[in-house]
Motif scaffolding. Sequence first.
Motif, PDB file in Angstrom:
ATOM      1  N   PHE A 130      -3.077-156.757 -28.085  1.00 18.75           N
ATOM      2  CA  PHE A 130      -2.212-156.247 -27.008  1.00 18.75           C
ATOM      3  C   PHE A 130      -2.082-154.726 -27.023  1.00 18.75           C
ATOM      4  CE2 PHE A 130      -0.065-160.522 -27.827  1.00 18.75           C
ATOM      5  CZ  PHE A 130      -0.932-161.166 -26.957  1.00 18.75           C
ATOM      6  N   ASP A 131      -2.681-154.083 -28.022  1.00 22.54           N
ATOM      7  CA  ASP A 131      -2.614-152.619 -28.104  1.00 22.54           C
ATOM      8  C   ASP A 131      -4.003-152.047 -28.322  1.00 22.54           C
ATOM      9  OD1 ASP A 131       0.283-152.275 -28.048  1.00 22.54           O
ATOM     10  OD2 ASP A 131       0.277-153.235 -30.020  1.00 22.54           O
ATOM     11  N   LEU A 132      -4.167-150.802 -27.917  1.00 24.27           N
ATOM     12  CA  LEU A 132      -5.402-150.082 -28.212  1.00 24.27           C
ATOM     13  C   LEU A 132      -5.126-149.169 -29.410  1.00 24.27           C
ATOM     14  CD1 LEU A 132      -7.256-148.665 -25.081  1.00 24.27           C
ATOM     15  CD2 LEU A 132      -8.172-150.087 -26.924  1.00 24.27           C
ATOM     16  N   TYR A 133      -5.810-149.443 -30.505  1.00 23.02           N
ATOM     17  CA  TYR A 133      -5.534-148.729 -31.752  1.00 23.02           C
ATOM     18  C   TYR A 133      -5.547-147.214 -31.560  1.00 23.02           C
ATOM     19  CZ  TYR A 133      -5.379-148.406 -36.877  1.00 23.02           C
ATOM     20  OH  TYR A 133      -4.991-148.156 -38.177  1.00 23.02           O
ATOM     21  N   LYS A 134      -6.560-146.738 -30.849  1.00 22.21           N
ATOM     22  CA  LYS A 134      -6.727-145.281 -30.748  1.00 22.21           C
ATOM     23  C   LYS A 134      -5.620-144.602 -29.954  1.00 22.21           C
ATOM     24  CE  LYS A 134     -10.027-145.552 -26.932  1.00 22.21           C
ATOM     25  NZ  LYS A 134     -11.423-145.321 -26.563  1.00 22.21           N
ATOM     26  N   GLU A 135      -4.845-145.386 -29.222  1.00 23.68           N
ATOM     27  CA  GLU A 135      -3.712-144.776 -28.521  1.00 23.68           C
ATOM     28  C   GLU A 135      -2.561-144.489 -29.480  1.00 23.68           C
ATOM     29  OE1 GLU A 135      -2.654-147.304 -25.269  1.00 23.68           O
ATOM     30  OE2 GLU A 135      -4.395-146.675 -24.070  1.00 23.68           O
ATOM     31  N   HIS A 136      -2.654-145.060 -30.677  1.00 23.67           N
ATOM     32  CA  HIS A 136      -1.563-144.912 -31.652  1.00 23.67           C
ATOM     33  C   HIS A 136      -1.983-144.143 -32.896  1.00 23.67           C
ATOM     34  CE1 HIS A 136       0.847-147.609 -29.225  1.00 23.67           C
ATOM     35  NE2 HIS A 136      -0.259-148.311 -29.059  1.00 23.67           N
ATOM     36  N   ILE A 137      -3.197-144.397 -33.336  1.00 22.51           N
ATOM     37  CA  ILE A 137      -3.726-143.680 -34.499  1.00 22.51           C
ATOM     38  C   ILE A 137      -5.184-143.348 -34.222  1.00 22.51           C
ATOM     39  CG2 ILE A 137      -4.358-143.828 -36.948  1.00 22.51           C
ATOM     40  CD1 ILE A 137      -2.088-145.764 -37.391  1.00 22.51           C
ATOM     41  N   ALA A 147     -19.161-141.789 -50.889  1.00 18.11           N
ATOM     42  CA  ALA A 147     -17.885-142.354 -50.425  1.00 18.11           C
ATOM     43  C   ALA A 147     -17.785-142.406 -48.920  1.00 18.11           C
ATOM     44  CB  ALA A 147     -16.737-141.509 -50.969  1.00 18.11           C
ATOM     45  N   THR A 148     -16.813-143.169 -48.485  1.00 16.54           N
ATOM     46  CA  THR A 148     -16.430-143.173 -47.085  1.00 16.54           C
ATOM     47  C   THR A 148     -15.093-142.460 -46.997  1.00 16.54           C
ATOM     48  OG1 THR A 148     -17.523-145.287 -46.754  1.00 16.54           O
ATOM     49  CG2 THR A 148     -15.907-144.659 -45.099  1.00 16.54           C
ATOM     50  N   LEU A 149     -15.052-141.385 -46.224  1.00 16.43           N
ATOM     51  CA  LEU A 149     -13.826-140.594 -46.105  1.00 16.43           C
ATOM     52  C   LEU A 149     -13.102-140.972 -44.829  1.00 16.43           C
ATOM     53  CD1 LEU A 149     -15.416-137.108 -46.869  1.00 16.43           C
ATOM     54  CD2 LEU A 149     -14.508-138.774 -48.501  1.00 16.43           C
ATOM     55  N   ILE A 150     -11.824-141.250 -44.957  1.00 15.71           N
ATOM     56  CA  ILE A 150     -11.037-141.626 -43.781  1.00 15.71           C
ATOM     57  C   ILE A 150      -9.854-140.693 -43.627  1.00 15.71           C
ATOM     58  CG2 ILE A 150      -9.779-143.480 -42.638  1.00 15.71           C
ATOM     59  CD1 ILE A 150     -11.068-145.450 -44.451  1.00 15.71           C
ATOM     60  N   LYS A 151      -9.631-140.268 -42.401  1.00 14.91           N
ATOM     61  CA  LYS A 151      -8.421-139.505 -42.106  1.00 14.91           C
ATOM     62  C   LYS A 151      -7.752-140.147 -40.901  1.00 14.91           C
ATOM     63  CE  LYS A 151      -5.325-136.373 -42.123  1.00 14.91           C
ATOM     64  NZ  LYS A 151      -4.197-136.730 -43.001  1.00 14.91           N
ATOM     65  N   TYR A 152      -6.498-140.534 -41.073  1.00 12.15           N
ATOM     66  CA  TYR A 152      -5.724-141.134 -39.982  1.00 12.15           C
ATOM     67  C   TYR A 152      -4.831-140.072 -39.359  1.00 12.15           C
ATOM     68  CZ  TYR A 152      -6.956-145.563 -42.257  1.00 12.15           C
ATOM     69  OH  TYR A 152      -7.633-146.617 -42.817  1.00 12.15           O
ATOM     70  N   THR A 153      -4.897-139.935 -38.060  1.00 15.84           N
ATOM     71  CA  THR A 153      -3.997-139.008 -37.371  1.00 15.84           C
ATOM     72  C   THR A 153      -3.121-139.806 -36.418  1.00 15.84           C
ATOM     73  OG1 THR A 153      -5.727-137.333 -37.460  1.00 15.84           O
ATOM     74  CG2 THR A 153      -3.868-136.903 -35.977  1.00 15.84           C
ATOM     75  N   LYS A 154      -1.812-139.821 -36.747  1.00 15.29           N
ATOM     76  CA  LYS A 154      -0.888-140.576 -35.906  1.00 15.29           C
ATOM     77  C   LYS A 154      -0.686-139.829 -34.594  1.00 15.29           C
ATOM     78  CE  LYS A 154       1.090-140.501 -39.859  1.00 15.29           C
ATOM     79  NZ  LYS A 154       2.099-140.305 -40.909  1.00 15.29           N
ATOM     80  N   ARG A 155      -0.782-140.545 -33.489  1.00 19.40           N
ATOM     81  CA  ARG A 155      -0.580-139.913 -32.189  1.00 19.40           C
ATOM     82  C   ARG A 155       0.882-139.517 -32.037  1.00 19.40           C
ATOM     83  NH1 ARG A 155      -5.536-138.603 -30.167  1.00 19.40           N
ATOM     84  NH2 ARG A 155      -6.889-140.403 -29.952  1.00 19.40           N
ATOM     85  N   LYS A 160       4.455-147.129 -32.980  1.00 14.69           N
ATOM     86  CA  LYS A 160       3.552-148.118 -33.567  1.00 14.69           C
ATOM     87  C   LYS A 160       2.587-147.454 -34.545  1.00 14.69           C
ATOM     88  CE  LYS A 160       3.532-151.767 -30.120  1.00 14.69           C
ATOM     89  NZ  LYS A 160       2.895-153.081 -30.077  1.00 14.69           N
ATOM     90  N   GLY A 161       2.176-146.251 -34.223  1.00 15.11           N
ATOM     91  CA  GLY A 161       1.284-145.510 -35.117  1.00 15.11           C
ATOM     92  C   GLY A 161       1.962-145.247 -36.455  1.00 15.11           C
ATOM     93  N   LEU A 162       3.186-144.760 -36.390  1.00  9.19           N
ATOM     94  CA  LEU A 162       3.952-144.478 -37.612  1.00  9.19           C
ATOM     95  C   LEU A 162       4.162-145.761 -38.417  1.00  9.19           C
ATOM     96  CD1 LEU A 162       6.860-142.182 -36.320  1.00  9.19           C
ATOM     97  CD2 LEU A 162       5.090-141.556 -37.977  1.00  9.19           C
ATOM     98  N   TYR A 163       4.565-146.802 -37.705  1.00  7.09           N
ATOM     99  CA  TYR A 163       4.899-148.070 -38.356  1.00  7.09           C
ATOM    100  C   TYR A 163       3.663-148.657 -39.050  1.00  7.09           C
ATOM    101  CZ  TYR A 163       7.009-152.659 -39.112  1.00  7.09           C
ATOM    102  OH  TYR A 163       7.508-153.809 -39.693  1.00  7.09           O
ATOM    103  N   THR A 164       2.550-148.678 -38.321  1.00  5.06           N
ATOM    104  CA  THR A 164       1.322-149.266 -38.869  1.00  5.06           C
ATOM    105  C   THR A 164       0.831-148.473 -40.072  1.00  5.06           C
ATOM    106  OG1 THR A 164       0.744-150.111 -36.673  1.00  5.06           O
ATOM    107  CG2 THR A 164      -1.036-149.988 -38.284  1.00  5.06           C
ATOM    108  N   TYR A 165       0.914-147.157 -39.985  1.00  4.80           N
ATOM    109  CA  TYR A 165       0.473-146.277 -41.089  1.00  4.80           C
ATOM    110  C   TYR A 165       1.263-146.588 -42.360  1.00  4.80           C
ATOM    111  CZ  TYR A 165      -0.852-141.917 -43.466  1.00  4.80           C
ATOM    112  OH  TYR A 165      -1.323-140.995 -44.363  1.00  4.80           O
ATOM    113  N   ASP A 166       2.583-146.758 -42.190  1.00  3.78           N
ATOM    114  CA  ASP A 166       3.434-147.057 -43.348  1.00  3.78           C
ATOM    115  C   ASP A 166       3.279-148.496 -43.818  1.00  3.78           C
ATOM    116  OD1 ASP A 166       4.386-144.514 -43.382  1.00  3.78           O
ATOM    117  OD2 ASP A 166       6.229-144.960 -42.273  1.00  3.78           O
ATOM    118  N   TYR A 167       3.261-149.415 -42.857  1.00  7.14           N
ATOM    119  CA  TYR A 167       3.235-150.847 -43.181  1.00  7.14           C
ATOM    120  C   TYR A 167       2.020-151.207 -44.026  1.00  7.14           C
ATOM    121  CZ  TYR A 167       4.391-155.783 -42.301  1.00  7.14           C
ATOM    122  OH  TYR A 167       4.759-157.104 -42.435  1.00  7.14           O
TER     123      TYR A 167
END
Length: 206
Positions: A130-137, A147-155, A160-167
């Motif tokens: 029901f959500d588009l991930y990239k609209e939130h993170i 290695a695989t390097l990942i950087k998450y940028t919360k929108r 939802k971006g904040l919540y998912t990042y923490d959860y």
Amino acid sequence: MFTGEEKAVIAVALTMEKPWDWKPGGTEEATLVAAKVKIRDLHRARHGDRCCYCRFPLHGGGHFIVDPEHVLPKSLDSYRPLAYTVWNLGIACKRCNMQYKRAKIDFVIDAVTAAAFQDSANYRLIHPNFDLYKEHISINMEMNDDATLIKYTKRPGSEKGLYTYDYFNLQEREVGTFDAAQGLDVPGDLEKGALEAQELARQFGQ
Ligand SMILES: [Zn+2]
């Protein structure tokens, strides 16, 4: 998307105590497996073969790293009828599914009213369907030799971006991958490392 046979066997499975894990054997089981493969393939395609919560690539991963994800957990009686419902399913990595999400429902606002279950606003986390991930993170991923390097940028402005990042403790994904990239041993207790990193970030106002 299901054949008549698949629908019939799913209907029977839903009367069982554990519909998803029901193993009747013979053709019934083969039909059920075929239905599960359809569900999995649909979600793999929809999510570009990545975990629906941390977006880590699952490409080529067999059932050892890819979990069928039931957003409203199949282990709870009230959600058992949704065990084969496509909008309640996704694919997740074992880390997100088993370490963080498990059978919790704290991410659901209204966990009782069926009519609310198909509404994005009823979920605190980024819903796989029901959500588009990239609209939130937004994610930046880079692979190098080691290695695989990942950087998450919360929108900005996305709860939802904040919540998912923490959860899902996505900071751990960043810390773990960057440590590995720097040639350091990734500590066995990644969670502890991530908590320390969070504490440091807090102290330094990051
Ligand atoms: Zn994940």
